[in-house]
Motif scaffolding. Sequence first.
Motif, PDB file in Angstrom:
ATOM      1  N   GLY A 128      60.435 -22.344 -82.845  1.00  0.00           N
ATOM      2  CA  GLY A 128      61.035 -22.248 -81.557  1.00  0.00           C
ATOM      3  C   GLY A 128      60.099 -22.290 -80.705  1.00  0.00           C
ATOM      4  O   GLY A 128      59.443 -21.186 -80.220  1.00  0.00           O
ATOM      5  N   LYS A 129      58.967 -22.383 -80.534  1.00  0.00           N
ATOM      6  CA  LYS A 129      57.388 -22.327 -79.719  1.00  0.00           C
ATOM      7  C   LYS A 129      57.193 -23.249 -79.182  1.00  0.00           C
ATOM      8  O   LYS A 129      57.935 -24.157 -79.501  1.00  0.00           O
ATOM      9  N   TYR A 130      56.675 -23.327 -77.897  1.00  0.00           N
ATOM     10  CA  TYR A 130      56.587 -25.009 -77.287  1.00  0.00           C
ATOM     11  C   TYR A 130      54.926 -25.476 -76.946  1.00  0.00           C
ATOM     12  O   TYR A 130      54.140 -23.452 -76.633  1.00  0.00           O
ATOM     13  N   TYR A 131      54.202 -26.303 -77.380  1.00  0.00           N
ATOM     14  CA  TYR A 131      52.491 -26.401 -77.206  1.00  0.00           C
ATOM     15  C   TYR A 131      52.694 -27.504 -75.838  1.00  0.00           C
ATOM     16  O   TYR A 131      53.469 -28.187 -75.728  1.00  0.00           O
ATOM     17  N   LEU A 132      51.403 -27.037 -75.244  1.00  0.00           N
ATOM     18  CA  LEU A 132      50.788 -27.439 -74.023  1.00  0.00           C
ATOM     19  C   LEU A 132      49.679 -28.149 -73.760  1.00  0.00           C
ATOM     20  O   LEU A 132      48.890 -27.740 -73.956  1.00  0.00           O
ATOM     21  N   TYR A 133      49.077 -29.101 -74.078  1.00  0.00           N
ATOM     22  CA  TYR A 133      47.967 -29.889 -75.088  1.00  0.00           C
ATOM     23  C   TYR A 133      47.551 -30.106 -73.348  1.00  0.00           C
ATOM     24  O   TYR A 133      48.719 -31.016 -72.714  1.00  0.00           O
ATOM     25  N   THR A 136      40.338 -31.043 -69.539  1.00  0.00           N
ATOM     26  CA  THR A 136      40.219 -31.225 -68.021  1.00  0.00           C
ATOM     27  C   THR A 136      39.102 -31.865 -67.739  1.00  0.00           C
ATOM     28  O   THR A 136      38.693 -32.816 -68.346  1.00  0.00           O
ATOM     29  N   ALA A 137      38.967 -31.528 -66.484  1.00  0.00           N
ATOM     30  CA  ALA A 137      37.791 -33.099 -65.568  1.00  0.00           C
ATOM     31  C   ALA A 137      36.549 -32.484 -66.544  1.00  0.00           C
ATOM     32  O   ALA A 137      35.596 -33.387 -66.150  1.00  0.00           O
ATOM     33  N   SER A 138      36.320 -31.649 -67.607  1.00  0.00           N
ATOM     34  CA  SER A 138      34.765 -31.658 -68.137  1.00  0.00           C
ATOM     35  C   SER A 138      35.017 -31.876 -69.288  1.00  0.00           C
ATOM     36  O   SER A 138      34.502 -31.808 -70.455  1.00  0.00           O
ATOM     37  N   SER A 139      35.853 -32.237 -69.584  1.00  0.00           N
ATOM     38  CA  SER A 139      36.631 -33.415 -70.558  1.00  0.00           C
ATOM     39  C   SER A 139      36.426 -32.656 -72.089  1.00  0.00           C
ATOM     40  O   SER A 139      36.058 -32.909 -73.345  1.00  0.00           O
ATOM     41  N   THR A 140      36.853 -31.072 -72.148  1.00  0.00           N
ATOM     42  CA  THR A 140      37.440 -30.510 -72.758  1.00  0.00           C
ATOM     43  C   THR A 140      38.964 -31.189 -73.068  1.00  0.00           C
ATOM     44  O   THR A 140      39.871 -30.743 -72.093  1.00  0.00           O
ATOM     45  N   GLU A 141      39.223 -30.663 -73.936  1.00  0.00           N
ATOM     46  CA  GLU A 141      40.692 -30.232 -74.304  1.00  0.00           C
ATOM     47  C   GLU A 141      40.959 -29.433 -75.017  1.00  0.00           C
ATOM     48  O   GLU A 141      40.687 -28.295 -75.815  1.00  0.00           O
ATOM     49  N   GLY A 142      42.105 -28.501 -74.737  1.00  0.00           N
ATOM     50  CA  GLY A 142      42.952 -27.588 -75.173  1.00  0.00           C
ATOM     51  C   GLY A 142      44.598 -27.483 -75.506  1.00  0.00           C
ATOM     52  O   GLY A 142      44.823 -28.757 -75.049  1.00  0.00           O
ATOM     53  N   VAL A 143      45.446 -26.994 -75.510  1.00  0.00           N
ATOM     54  CA  VAL A 143      46.618 -26.230 -76.438  1.00  0.00           C
ATOM     55  C   VAL A 143      46.913 -24.793 -75.589  1.00  0.00           C
ATOM     56  O   VAL A 143      46.265 -23.779 -76.208  1.00  0.00           O
ATOM     57  N   ALA A 144      48.160 -24.585 -74.757  1.00  0.00           N
ATOM     58  CA  ALA A 144      48.851 -23.852 -74.255  1.00  0.00           C
ATOM     59  C   ALA A 144      50.162 -23.393 -75.241  1.00  0.00           C
ATOM     60  O   ALA A 144      50.219 -24.374 -75.694  1.00  0.00           O
ATOM     61  N   ILE A 145      50.947 -22.146 -75.071  1.00  0.00           N
ATOM     62  CA  ILE A 145      51.913 -21.870 -75.652  1.00  0.00           C
ATOM     63  C   ILE A 145      52.505 -21.059 -74.945  1.00  0.00           C
ATOM     64  O   ILE A 145      51.992 -20.026 -74.373  1.00  0.00           O
ATOM     65  N   ALA A 146      54.163 -21.248 -75.028  1.00  0.00           N
ATOM     66  CA  ALA A 146      54.999 -20.105 -74.335  1.00  0.00           C
ATOM     67  C   ALA A 146      55.572 -20.386 -75.224  1.00  0.00           C
ATOM     68  O   ALA A 146      56.170 -20.966 -76.065  1.00  0.00           O
ATOM     69  N   ASP A 147      57.165 -19.425 -74.728  1.00  0.00           N
ATOM     70  CA  ASP A 147      58.885 -19.252 -75.718  1.00  0.00           C
ATOM     71  C   ASP A 147      59.191 -20.381 -74.764  1.00  0.00           C
ATOM     72  O   ASP A 147      61.114 -20.442 -75.465  1.00  0.00           O
ATOM     73  N   HIS A 148      59.123 -20.443 -73.392  1.00  0.00           N
ATOM     74  CA  HIS A 148      60.126 -21.399 -73.068  1.00  0.00           C
ATOM     75  C   HIS A 148      59.714 -23.514 -72.969  1.00  0.00           C
ATOM     76  O   HIS A 148      58.337 -22.585 -72.617  1.00  0.00           O
ATOM     77  N   PRO A 149      60.478 -23.564 -72.893  1.00  0.00           N
ATOM     78  CA  PRO A 149      60.161 -25.490 -71.951  1.00  0.00           C
ATOM     79  C   PRO A 149      59.133 -25.302 -71.181  1.00  0.00           C
ATOM     80  O   PRO A 149      58.243 -26.459 -71.556  1.00  0.00           O
ATOM     81  N   GLY A 151      57.595 -23.197 -69.753  1.00  0.00           N
ATOM     82  CA  GLY A 151      56.615 -21.888 -70.066  1.00  0.00           C
ATOM     83  C   GLY A 151      57.217 -20.829 -68.874  1.00  0.00           C
ATOM     84  O   GLY A 151      58.028 -20.886 -69.011  1.00  0.00           O
ATOM     85  N   PRO A 152      56.095 -19.751 -68.385  1.00  0.00           N
ATOM     86  CA  PRO A 152      54.332 -20.427 -68.474  1.00  0.00           C
ATOM     87  C   PRO A 152      53.738 -20.275 -69.990  1.00  0.00           C
ATOM     88  O   PRO A 152      54.079 -19.654 -70.618  1.00  0.00           O
ATOM     89  N   PHE A 153      53.082 -21.262 -69.877  1.00  0.00           N
ATOM     90  CA  PHE A 153      52.284 -21.303 -71.504  1.00  0.00           C
ATOM     91  C   PHE A 153      50.559 -20.987 -71.122  1.00  0.00           C
ATOM     92  O   PHE A 153      50.110 -20.251 -69.989  1.00  0.00           O
ATOM     93  N   ASP A 154      50.181 -19.379 -71.851  1.00  0.00           N
ATOM     94  CA  ASP A 154      49.129 -19.664 -72.004  1.00  0.00           C
ATOM     95  C   ASP A 154      48.411 -18.710 -73.936  1.00  0.00           C
ATOM     96  O   ASP A 154      48.843 -19.890 -74.506  1.00  0.00           O
ATOM     97  N   HIS A 155      47.463 -17.934 -73.537  1.00  0.00           N
ATOM     98  CA  HIS A 155      47.242 -18.154 -74.441  1.00  0.00           C
ATOM     99  C   HIS A 155      45.506 -19.481 -75.051  1.00  0.00           C
ATOM    100  O   HIS A 155      46.536 -20.351 -76.375  1.00  0.00           O
ATOM    101  N   SER A 156      45.870 -20.107 -74.866  1.00  0.00           N
ATOM    102  CA  SER A 156      44.549 -21.080 -74.298  1.00  0.00           C
ATOM    103  C   SER A 156      43.520 -20.844 -76.249  1.00  0.00           C
ATOM    104  O   SER A 156      43.270 -20.465 -76.266  1.00  0.00           O
ATOM    105  N   VAL A 157      43.820 -22.399 -76.740  1.00  0.00           N
ATOM    106  CA  VAL A 157      43.401 -22.871 -77.926  1.00  0.00           C
ATOM    107  C   VAL A 157      42.227 -23.532 -77.415  1.00  0.00           C
ATOM    108  O   VAL A 157      42.504 -24.919 -77.195  1.00  0.00           O
ATOM    109  N   VAL A 195      47.482 -26.019 -83.419  1.00  0.00           N
ATOM    110  CA  VAL A 195      46.295 -25.774 -82.586  1.00  0.00           C
ATOM    111  C   VAL A 195      45.525 -25.892 -83.429  1.00  0.00           C
ATOM    112  O   VAL A 195      44.015 -25.792 -83.444  1.00  0.00           O
ATOM    113  N   GLU A 196      45.510 -26.379 -84.211  1.00  0.00           N
ATOM    114  CA  GLU A 196      44.090 -26.665 -85.744  1.00  0.00           C
ATOM    115  C   GLU A 196      44.334 -28.540 -85.854  1.00  0.00           C
ATOM    116  O   GLU A 196      45.474 -28.480 -86.656  1.00  0.00           O
TER     117      GLU A 196
END
Length: 444
Positions: A128-133, A136-149, A151-157, A195-196
């Motif tokens: 029931g959640k949507y995960y955006l992976y 960044t240009a600094s070679s870091t990677e992360g995931v943010a979460i939304a209730d809809h496909p 977005g808006p995506f937030d709560h980045s990990v 997210v892990e």
Amino acid sequence: MKEYKDCRNPVLPANLYIPDPEAHVMPDGRVYVYGSWDQEDNIYCSKEYRVFSSGNMVDWTDHGLSFDASRVPWVYDNNAPKYPGVDWSKPTPFLKKMIEKDTKDGKLEFPKFPDDFLFAPDAISKNGKYYLYFCTASSTEGVAIADHPEGPFDHSVQLPCGGIDPAVFIDDDGQAYYYWGQFYAHAAKLKDNMVEFEEGSIVNNIVTEEDHFFHEGSSLRKRGDTYYFVYSSMVRGKPTSLAYATSKSPIGPFLYRGVIVDNDGCDPQSWNNHGSIEEVNGQWYVFYHRSSQNKQQKRRLCIEPIFFHEDGTIQEVPMTSQGAGRPFVINERIEAFRACQLSGSVYSAPSTDGYEVLTGIQDGDQAAYRYVEWEGPVNEVCIEALGSGEIHIILDDEEEATGIVVMEDGQIISSSFAGSLGKHEVKLRFSKVYHLEIQALSFR
């Protein structure tokens, strides 16, 4: 939201440059496209993403901004974990060529990106959640979460890896996998929270430049019991093609199988490609991008239907102007920037009067449109243009022109054409050019 109707290639309006498309059919039955956003003139990507969706592959909804770099708290945090990305001390054959070409005084020179620029993303739905992976240009990677496909995506990990071009896949048993990398692709199992990483699950070098011509842009799909790893490929000397490798496991070993689509020739400066495949309403498609404006950047979303052979291999498809839509018909205005294959110096770009035109035209240049389909014979061609020149109209693989239009100061001086019914590729070949810019063409 904005609605775009009856879209062909490029799919979106000419001022929207969305490359690196990852397409997923979400639980609501619509296909959603997640990509980068080329907003600058001479640098890839930007600090924002936006999302687009369709229920029928020809009418598209622009959902607007879905995520931006202000929601990535660790980019400028000196205490945030650092993970290795590309190992520049162990160059691949292609990287060696880059070093030889770009070395100045013994140092590599690359475009300088702000650390918080967002490169290619991917997204998936689970529980029931949507995960955006994202990366960044600094070679870091992360995931943010939304209730809809959209977005808006937030709560980045932040994720425990470094590099670019994340991809996500959920297998039939519910296990999720994460992929990333340049020159070498890596994979890891995701925990159920998405997210892990599962401890000890990272597998390195599942696809490589040496064995698979892998450059970047991992993307995974499953068809039947076969896993398709789609990626930007060096098989033709530069990463303009999307190739694929197959396996009976989501983490390999993968066998190189071939090219799906190649965007070489979409623009004089065409350099890379990045995309995905997805089944929508029973038909499989390849989602990819083309550059424009005589630049490596300003890349645009394009789509082609694809077809599988009985052995599971994919038939390579050419770039087209019609894309997932229908061919162009009699009396239909074909905007010039929808040319799918260019040769010579010609390219598409905005003009001073607000049109998107083919410009930079020189004698001998050519522009192709795939496809038109006429229900009867066609006796007239209309060209909207500025400047002067001769435009030879060639159908399919014919060497001789089927017609010719002579332009002088934007006016048609003479025109002759005789086209047969049926489906055709149309090519424009230019001669005696003087400041010629093509806005559109149509057949009657």
